[in-house]
Structures are given as structure tokens and as C-alpha cells.
Design a protein around this motif. Sequence first.
Motif, PDB file in Angstrom:
ATOM      1  N   GLN A  42       9.544   9.832   8.294  1.00  0.00           N
ATOM      2  CA  GLN A  42       8.673   9.039   7.425  1.00  0.00           C
ATOM      3  C   GLN A  42       7.445   9.844   7.023  1.00  0.00           C
ATOM      4  O   GLN A  42       6.972   9.769   5.898  1.00  0.00           O
ATOM      5  CB  GLN A  42       8.244   7.758   8.150  1.00  0.00           C
ATOM      6  CG  GLN A  42       9.406   6.818   8.402  1.00  0.00           C
ATOM      7  CD  GLN A  42       8.944   5.422   8.770  1.00  0.00           C
ATOM      8  OE1 GLN A  42       7.793   5.229   9.121  1.00  0.00           O
ATOM      9  NE2 GLN A  42       9.833   4.464   8.675  1.00  0.00           N
ATOM     10  N   LYS A  43       6.935  10.610   7.984  1.00  0.00           N
ATOM     11  CA  LYS A  43       5.749  11.423   7.733  1.00  0.00           C
ATOM     12  C   LYS A  43       5.975  12.372   6.550  1.00  0.00           C
ATOM     13  O   LYS A  43       5.117  12.540   5.695  1.00  0.00           O
ATOM     14  CB  LYS A  43       5.436  12.229   9.002  1.00  0.00           C
ATOM     15  CG  LYS A  43       4.076  12.868   9.026  1.00  0.00           C
ATOM     16  CD  LYS A  43       3.824  13.564  10.356  1.00  0.00           C
ATOM     17  CE  LYS A  43       4.655  14.837  10.451  1.00  0.00           C
ATOM     18  NZ  LYS A  43       4.608  15.476  11.779  1.00  0.00           N
TER      19      LYS A  43
ATOM     20  N   ARG B  95       5.993  10.452   3.340  1.00  0.00           N
ATOM     21  CA  ARG B  95       4.616  10.059   3.032  1.00  0.00           C
ATOM     22  C   ARG B  95       3.889  11.227   2.354  1.00  0.00           C
ATOM     23  O   ARG B  95       3.166  11.051   1.383  1.00  0.00           O
ATOM     24  CB  ARG B  95       3.933   9.710   4.357  1.00  0.00           C
ATOM     25  CG  ARG B  95       2.768   8.762   4.225  1.00  0.00           C
ATOM     26  CD  ARG B  95       2.199   8.441   5.589  1.00  0.00           C
ATOM     27  NE  ARG B  95       3.029   7.539   6.358  1.00  0.00           N
ATOM     28  CZ  ARG B  95       3.189   7.586   7.682  1.00  0.00           C
ATOM     29  NH1 ARG B  95       2.593   8.532   8.391  1.00  0.00           N
ATOM     30  NH2 ARG B  95       3.941   6.708   8.301  1.00  0.00           N
ATOM     31  N   GLN B  96       4.116  12.416   2.893  1.00  0.00           N
ATOM     32  CA  GLN B  96       3.453  13.593   2.313  1.00  0.00           C
ATOM     33  C   GLN B  96       3.958  13.875   0.909  1.00  0.00           C
ATOM     34  O   GLN B  96       3.187  14.261   0.031  1.00  0.00           O
ATOM     35  CB  GLN B  96       3.669  14.815   3.219  1.00  0.00           C
ATOM     36  CG  GLN B  96       2.858  14.718   4.506  1.00  0.00           C
ATOM     37  CD  GLN B  96       3.297  15.749   5.538  1.00  0.00           C
ATOM     38  OE1 GLN B  96       4.282  16.458   5.358  1.00  0.00           O
ATOM     39  NE2 GLN B  96       2.565  15.821   6.640  1.00  0.00           N
TER      40      GLN B  96
ATOM     41  N   LEU C 125       2.303  11.327  -1.415  1.00  0.00           N
ATOM     42  CA  LEU C 125       0.875  11.600  -1.565  1.00  0.00           C
ATOM     43  C   LEU C 125       0.646  12.861  -2.404  1.00  0.00           C
ATOM     44  O   LEU C 125      -0.220  12.886  -3.286  1.00  0.00           O
ATOM     45  CB  LEU C 125       0.246  11.753  -0.181  1.00  0.00           C
ATOM     46  CG  LEU C 125      -1.253  11.529  -0.129  1.00  0.00           C
ATOM     47  CD1 LEU C 125      -1.596  10.098  -0.521  1.00  0.00           C
ATOM     48  CD2 LEU C 125      -1.793  11.814   1.270  1.00  0.00           C
TER      49      LEU C 125
ATOM     50  N   SER D  25      -0.148   5.361  -3.768  1.00  0.00           N
ATOM     51  CA  SER D  25       0.742   6.004  -2.794  1.00  0.00           C
ATOM     52  C   SER D  25       1.002   5.073  -1.631  1.00  0.00           C
ATOM     53  O   SER D  25       2.119   4.957  -1.146  1.00  0.00           O
ATOM     54  CB  SER D  25       0.114   7.269  -2.219  1.00  0.00           C
ATOM     55  OG  SER D  25      -0.340   8.082  -3.231  1.00  0.00           O
ATOM     56  N   TRP D  26      -0.065   4.427  -1.207  1.00  0.00           N
ATOM     57  CA  TRP D  26       0.060   3.553  -0.044  1.00  0.00           C
ATOM     58  C   TRP D  26       1.074   2.435  -0.311  1.00  0.00           C
ATOM     59  O   TRP D  26       1.955   2.173   0.513  1.00  0.00           O
ATOM     60  CB  TRP D  26      -1.312   2.971   0.304  1.00  0.00           C
ATOM     61  CG  TRP D  26      -1.328   2.221   1.594  1.00  0.00           C
ATOM     62  CD1 TRP D  26      -1.359   2.764   2.854  1.00  0.00           C
ATOM     63  CD2 TRP D  26      -1.292   0.809   1.763  1.00  0.00           C
ATOM     64  NE1 TRP D  26      -1.356   1.767   3.780  1.00  0.00           N
ATOM     65  CE2 TRP D  26      -1.313   0.554   3.142  1.00  0.00           C
ATOM     66  CE3 TRP D  26      -1.251  -0.269   0.869  1.00  0.00           C
ATOM     67  CZ2 TRP D  26      -1.288  -0.724   3.667  1.00  0.00           C
ATOM     68  CZ3 TRP D  26      -1.228  -1.544   1.387  1.00  0.00           C
ATOM     69  CH2 TRP D  26      -1.243  -1.766   2.763  1.00  0.00           C
TER      70      TRP D  26
ATOM     71  N   ILE E 244       4.541   3.952  -0.445  1.00  0.00           N
ATOM     72  CA  ILE E 244       5.032   4.305   0.883  1.00  0.00           C
ATOM     73  C   ILE E 244       5.496   3.058   1.619  1.00  0.00           C
ATOM     74  O   ILE E 244       6.536   3.042   2.270  1.00  0.00           O
ATOM     75  CB  ILE E 244       3.930   5.051   1.666  1.00  0.00           C
ATOM     76  CG1 ILE E 244       3.768   6.453   1.089  1.00  0.00           C
ATOM     77  CG2 ILE E 244       4.272   5.131   3.137  1.00  0.00           C
ATOM     78  CD1 ILE E 244       2.487   7.143   1.476  1.00  0.00           C
ATOM     79  N   ARG E 245       4.730   1.985   1.449  1.00  0.00           N
ATOM     80  CA  ARG E 245       5.144   0.718   2.073  1.00  0.00           C
ATOM     81  C   ARG E 245       6.508   0.288   1.557  1.00  0.00           C
ATOM     82  O   ARG E 245       7.368  -0.145   2.323  1.00  0.00           O
ATOM     83  CB  ARG E 245       4.119  -0.376   1.774  1.00  0.00           C
ATOM     84  CG  ARG E 245       3.096  -0.535   2.875  1.00  0.00           C
ATOM     85  CD  ARG E 245       2.062  -1.539   2.467  1.00  0.00           C
ATOM     86  NE  ARG E 245       2.679  -2.783   2.015  1.00  0.00           N
ATOM     87  CZ  ARG E 245       2.481  -3.954   2.606  1.00  0.00           C
ATOM     88  NH1 ARG E 245       1.701  -4.037   3.646  1.00  0.00           N
ATOM     89  NH2 ARG E 245       3.056  -5.037   2.142  1.00  0.00           N
TER      90      ARG E 245
END
Lengths: 378, 239
Positions: A298-299, A302-303, A306, A360-361, A364-365
Motif C-alpha cells: 500500500q505504501k 500511496r507514493q 502522491l 491524493s488522500w 488513496i482511500r
Amino acid sequence: MHSIVIPISIRMLTHNQMRLIMTVIGIAIAFFLAAAQIGLMVGWINTNSAIIKHAGVDIWVMAEETRAFEYGTAIPRHRIQQVASIPGVAWAEGLLTSWSLWQHPHGERINVEIIGLDRSLVGGPWMLLDGATENVIQPKTVIVDELHQKLLGVYNLGDEAEMQGSRAIIGGFSKGVRTFTALPFIFTSINNALDYSPSYNDEEITYVLARIAPNIDANDVRNRIIKEINNIEVLTTDEFAERSVKYWMLETGVGITVIITALLGLLVGAVIMSQTLFAITQDHIANYATLLALGFHQKTLRQIVLAQSLSLGGLGIIIGSILFFAACNASARSPIPLETTPTVSMGLIAFSLLCCIAASWFSIRAIFKLDPVTVFHG
Amino acid sequence: MKSIMACQGISKSYGSGDILERVLKRVDLEFFEGQASVLVGPSGSGKTTLLSILGCLLAPSEGQLLIASEAVNFSDKSSLTEVRRQKLGFIFQHAQLLPFLTIEENLAIVGRNAGMDDDDIKQRLDGLLYRLELKAMRYKHPAQLSGGQRQRVAIARALLHRPSIVLADEPTAALDWNTGKTVVELLLEQARMEKAVLVVVTHDTRMLPLFDRILSIADGILSEQAQTAAAENIFYTQP
Ligand SMILES: Nc1ncnc2c1ncn2[C@@H]1O[C@H](COP(=O)(O)OP(=O)(O)O)[C@@H](O)[C@H]1O
Ligand SMILES: [Mg+2]
């Protein structure tokens, strides 16, 4: 950061170039829209306090309860000598402001704001297109701004109009001295101004402007002036500018409209920016599900999100800024200028980047709500 | 033989209360190194559900999944990701290659993600592209490939990081018979070469003789058919 983040992000974005271009343009326009609305507000604020700031004095002495520069009321002329004699004051002169009626050469009438200058011409126009500020010392001579030529019906040096039965001869045209009320500024000397101002008698002025001697504390001087002279108010240049701006911004319909328009511009800009970036991620939602199923953390995703938001957002903001500064330049000599300050620009850029991060948030969700199982169901 | 993966009393239900649907009932199974199994059953019988559990994508309602003799902790998302990226390879019905990457890049990112070094990735890539007859496709994008070629890339992607388990859910459903057969043969050959456990879900009973084991699900119960008799017995499961 995982080494595949940058290559995947770039490939994802450049794969559909048309989409990429439309996205960046969308963000640029959204940023420009917000910047332009804010720029109008800043231009308006600057206009509100331009004469006060350009006078370049330290202290303004005025009648009590003066709400804004334009609303100054009469105080006795000998206040100038009183202020000048206070220890710590290096220099003091007067300034007169009043409303009057301007009559075109061919009879049309319009309300104007007279600004009467003392010997040193402090408080006068700061940029001259034609003529000279000194000309106002001559009887019945005035300076108006080029922006108001048509409004006032005067186009050349020596053109004549009339105020309160007295002639007004054009001795110069200033540049960029705007007004945000409908009243054009008419610069002249205090003596001429008294002829044009029926509400003032010969022993009255509106403001005493003072400069403080070097290395003297402005507050001490202010306190001494207040102690020595009754029925007056003493403000520093910044305080008076702030009071004028606050009055026009917060207590008049025009000001509130300008604020609301700016806030709406900001809101619409923020929504378009976030929405555009969110849509980019949604386009690739199936690919994110595949990556999750294949064992990408997930990390890492996320990157990727972003990195994309910030690079697209950054690019859009840069292009939007170029558009904005071009518009600032183009509007510099118009009645409604776009202006900005370093703080406002930085704040706007930070706010826009924040919108990108917010987008992004949400993206990502949406990705993490994905069940990697969905890849099996096609 | 080395045991690679085992199901111990695995059940799976969807929903709850009145609408509780029991899809898998106490499945016990063990998979050994290099073994190729085919999973059959009527549509909606739970094949994808079982494969998702084996793939650490879906938590069972009851029971345990052991991989390399260790119980998989389904409540820890990041350890599930870890198992997927190190031990598992997947092949989906529609290849699901990333459309914005070339074939080479589609494969390479899986190797990078699994922590392989660049030389190793390059060697693996060369080898797999050669074995799967994809050398000419290396720098193309997925959209430029046929369905069969895309599935061959998916096979390469599933094997690249040397997983001990490869799972494929109806990898031939979108292909014609001949192409599908070639793809399954290639998949079997490559998985055997890598000594990976292979589990393939298919609707096509003509494929069954190619596999070592035949597993079938009906009414949530998993049973195993003897390979020789399989072809006849299972025909009724075709939709
Ligand atoms: N996420 C889910 N939620 C509820 N029911 C599901 C879900 N996934 C599958 N099912 C049900 O479980 C049963 C088995 O589905 P699935 O494993 O996809 O079958 P198969 O792959 O054999 O066709 C079906 O009845 C299906 O409706
Ligand atoms: Mg299925």
C-alpha cells in the motif's frame, strides 16, 4: 521510496498524453482562476491604501472617528504648527481631502474627490505621465489620472473644466492612481482645494502628516501629540492604511462582494484541481487493484499517487502562475489591476499543493477500499 | 515430496444471518512441490473463492492456510502482501497487464518488487521471454499483443520472481481452444520446470488430462478425482 515509484508514475501519466495535457491545463486554469480572483482582491486592497502608503510619512493626525482616508473631516489648520512643535517631530504639513462636483467643458457633471497638497506636495501622485506635480502650486491648476480622462472629459494639458464655479486647468496627468469608489481623484494645492470645497473654510484642513526625527520612538511621539492636542486621533501610516482597507473591505457592500468573489474563486479552483487529480487516479483503479494483488505494498501505491498529484499539481501551478503574472502585467494600467504580494502568492501555492495532497488522500482511500480479490472477477 | 501449501478445515461463508451463504465447507488439501492441479466445478461453486484464499487475497471464515509450513495471518495486511510478493504468482482471466508499461517493464517491476537485483531480473527476463516465444514483443505495449500473447506474458510475469506457488483463474476463458491449449501447455511446462505448485481453474474439461491432480468442487465440498477416470466423471460439471 521504492525505486519503481517514479518510473511507474511517469509511465502512467505519459501513456495517455492527451489526458495528461488536459489535466495540466485544467489545473493551470483552476489555479489561474483562483489567483486572478485573489489578485483582484489584492489589487483592490492596494488601491484602497495607495495614497496613504505613497505619502511616505510616519504619522497621520486626523479628526476623531475618521473611518477611512476618503472620510476625513475638517480640523483647524494651526494643528500643523502644533504637531510640528512637539519634540521628536521632524517635519509636519497638511493635506486636505473633500468631495466636490466636476463640470465637464460641455456641461456634464460628476462627483470627484479633491486632494489638496501642502508645500512639499506630499500625498500627491507618485507617477506622472505628462506635466509636473509642481504645477498644482499655480492657481486653478489640477492633476488627474490618465485612467479618468474620459470620465472627466479632459484629454490634454491645458484643458479646462469647472468646480464650484472655479476653473480647473489640467497641469498634468498621473499614471496608476486608481480609485475604487466611483470618485476620481483631483490633485491640487490646499489653497486651490479650498476654492473647490464649499464645506471647508480657509482655516481648515483634513490631515496633518508628520515625519519623526531619526532614532525616536514613534509611539512616544504619538503619545505626546495626543497629550498636547485635543479632539484628534493619531495613527501610524500602517494603522491608517489598515483602517481604511478594513472599512472598505468589511463595511461596504463592494468590499464584501470582492471578498466573497475571491473566496468563491478559491473554492472553485480547489474543487477543480482536486477533482481533476482524483479523476486521474480513478482512471487507473483497475491497475492499482492488479498491483495490490501482485504484492505491491500500500505504501508504494500511496507514493505513486502522491508523486503524480504533486508533479501534475506543480506543473499546473507553474503554468497557472505564468498566466497570472502575464495577466498582472497586462492589467497594470487598467482600472481593475491584478496584484499580488509574496505572502499571498506563497499562501496560494501552499493552498493549491494542499488541494493536490487532499485529492491524493481521497484517491488513496478509494484504492485501499479496493479488494485485491476483484482482480479475479475481471 | 516437499509440502508447499496446505488447507486445514477451510470454510468460507458470505453474508450473515438469513442470507448466509456457505461457499466452502471444511476443505482439507495439501499441495506438493512441482504438482500441477486443475480445479473444476459448476459456475458459482466457489472455485474463485478457494483460489482467492490460496492467494492470500481473501480470509477464510474458518480454518487455516499453511504456506511453507507456516500459518498465514489473514488479519495482518502487510504480511499478506509480503507472502504474495515473495511466494505467489498470479494469472488472471484477462492477463491484466499494465497498459502503460512495455512487456519488459511489466515483468521487471514484479522482480523489483520482490527485491531481485537488476542482473538477476535481466537474466530471468531473457530466459522467460525466450521460453515463451515473446522475444519480439519485449518493447511492445500490451495493446499491441493478441490475447494469447498477453496470457503468455502473464505466465512470464507470474513466474519471474520464482514463486513457489502459481495460481491461475480461468486463464483460457477469453481465448479460442487452440490458443488456450497452447497457453495451458506452456504454463504447465514452465511451472514444472520451476518446480512450482500450480493450481489452475478451468471450465474446459478437455484440459484435464494434462494435469497431475483433478480437484472438483460441488455444493461447497471439495473432492479429488483419480486422474485416469477423471475425464468421463467430470463431464457433468460443464455449464
Ligand atoms: N464477495 C462476495 N460476496 C458475496 N457472495 C460472493 C462473493 N464472492 C462470491 N460470492 C458467491 O460465492 C459463490 C461462489 O463464487 P465464486 O467463488 O466466484 O464461484 P466460481 O468461481 O466457482 O464461479 C457464488 O454463489 C457467489 O455468488
Ligand atoms: Mg470464478
